[in-house]
Write a protein that holds these residues in place. Sequence first.
Motif, short mmCIF file in Angstrom:
data_model
loop_
_atom_site.label_atom_id
_atom_site.label_comp_id
_atom_site.label_asym_id
_atom_site.label_seq_id
_atom_site.Cartn_x
_atom_site.Cartn_y
_atom_site.Cartn_z
N ALA A 264 -37.36 -25.30 -75.55
CA ALA A 264 -38.58 -24.91 -76.70
C ALA A 264 -38.47 -25.91 -77.76
CB ALA A 264 -38.10 -23.73 -77.18
N TYR A 269 -42.22 -25.86 -78.58
CA TYR A 269 -43.26 -24.88 -78.03
C TYR A 269 -42.72 -23.50 -78.82
CZ TYR A 269 -45.42 -27.24 -74.08
OH TYR A 269 -46.04 -28.02 -73.24
N VAL A 271 -41.93 -19.26 -78.25
CA VAL A 271 -41.03 -18.62 -77.28
C VAL A 271 -41.42 -17.22 -77.33
CG1 VAL A 271 -38.68 -17.96 -76.43
CG2 VAL A 271 -39.09 -20.16 -77.37
N SER A 296 -46.59 -22.61 -75.08
CA SER A 296 -45.48 -21.61 -75.33
C SER A 296 -44.67 -21.34 -74.05
CB SER A 296 -46.12 -20.31 -75.79
OG SER A 296 -47.14 -20.06 -74.37
#
Length: 518
Positions: A264, A269, A271, A296
């Motif tokens: 991530a 991104y 989570v 994500s």
Amino acid sequence: MAGGEMWTQIGSSLAGLMFIWAMFKQYFPFEIEGHLHKYTQKLVSLIYPYIHITFHEFTTEGFYERSKAYTAIERYLSTNTSTRAKRLKADMVRDSKSLVLSMDDYEEIVDEFKGIKVWWASSKNIPRSQVISFYGDEEKRFYMLKFHRRHREIVNRFYLNHVMDEGKAIEVKTRKRKLYTNNRSEQWVGRYQRTTWSHVVFEHPATFDTLAMEETKKKQIVNDLITFTKSKDYYKKIGKAWKRGYLLFGPPGTGKSTMIAAMANLLEYDVYDLELTAVKDNTELRTLLIDTSNKSIIVIEDIDCSLDLTGQRKKKEEKDGEGDGKDPVSKKKNEDDEKSKESSKVTLSGLLNFIDGLWSACGGERIIVFTTNYVEKLDPALIRRGRMDKHIELSYCCFEAFKVLARNYLDLESHDLFETIGKLLEETKLSPADVAENLMPKSNDEDADACLANLIDAIEKAKEEAKVEEEEKERVKAEEEKKAKADKEEKDKEEEHKSDEAVEEKKTAGEEVRENGG
């Protein structure tokens, strides 16, 4: 005097024009005013070569929703033109990491794109009368884009798309990333909107630099992730949804959750930690998928424990062959299984469609991650290639992983005890979490030498325990083999005895037949 008279005449003329305009607006109908404005604009357009496009802050759709185009333009201008504007305003935008600078009202700047110049102006409409509004501020802000009409095609086809894409990219880059967890369906009705997910700010510090893993394997994973983020057109070309599945498996404490955090942070991104036991059924699962954002990572940790999905096909076969199931142990187990199913009716089929069905293509640039300690328990259909594209085994701590941990915890690149520790790790199974715990100083008096010595003691102790456990397993195995052998011998004796009895019975029956025949 002549100059003074001239200014007096100009002032009188302007005052007269203003009086005439005021009378016109007061006594002439609004329709005539509208027609006059329309034809005046047509006349001006004949001699005025510039085109104006207005982007209002709020749309008329939805519940007073802020325009996505306006937000993207605001982010684009704040980053690309804030150094050129003379007057700026600062604001702490929701979910942003830092202050956002934007043009103040009635400010204008120049932007260039492919050799052409465009002008951006920030303005607002002030209502003529004071109105008490449910929405608060009635001042309607907007951005005005001005460009020469000969550049209309370039602006419409390329420049506006460039501004939107850049604005969205800047918003993603500067936003606070979030860690989401799904709510139960009973909590979905919020005050103003549906709240399928709750979130906190994602602040996990893990990176691939601090991840305890072999460098070669680590580099392969990083390259795979970066290639995925740049493959939008490729996925479209081959006809696949822009998503990728990762299966992380291995013993407890080997860094599966840390790996997700590192992924991530690398890709920036959000989570989504999906708790399957809180999902009522397959329909609710699809709804949760729809409410996830692009860019994500959707995570289902310990999927072998989340729900009893993995053995449903096998269970069905067993149920068909069980008959009445009068065994009290089996009956109690079946009752417990039925109770667990009452809280969640998510099926294996529903989960497969979530990962790889039609609904999985409702968004883009998503990564789906499953973690498990026991990969052999999972249904092969759940983890086949195409669903879980990359299988990553996170095993016990090796020497390369230890060196990463030593650098992280003790700032050591080398030490006399490294060789001893390397040999011990080859002979002993110890998780990176156990190694890290022993490397962490527990007081100010503990230095690197003391921590390494503690680790050596821990490895030797684990080695001794593993030896005792192995000896115990061999003893149990030997006893089981001995028992099995004794049972077999007993069974053979019984069968031999039965065989002798059968022969004796046949012999007796034959003698009786002969006697009766005689």
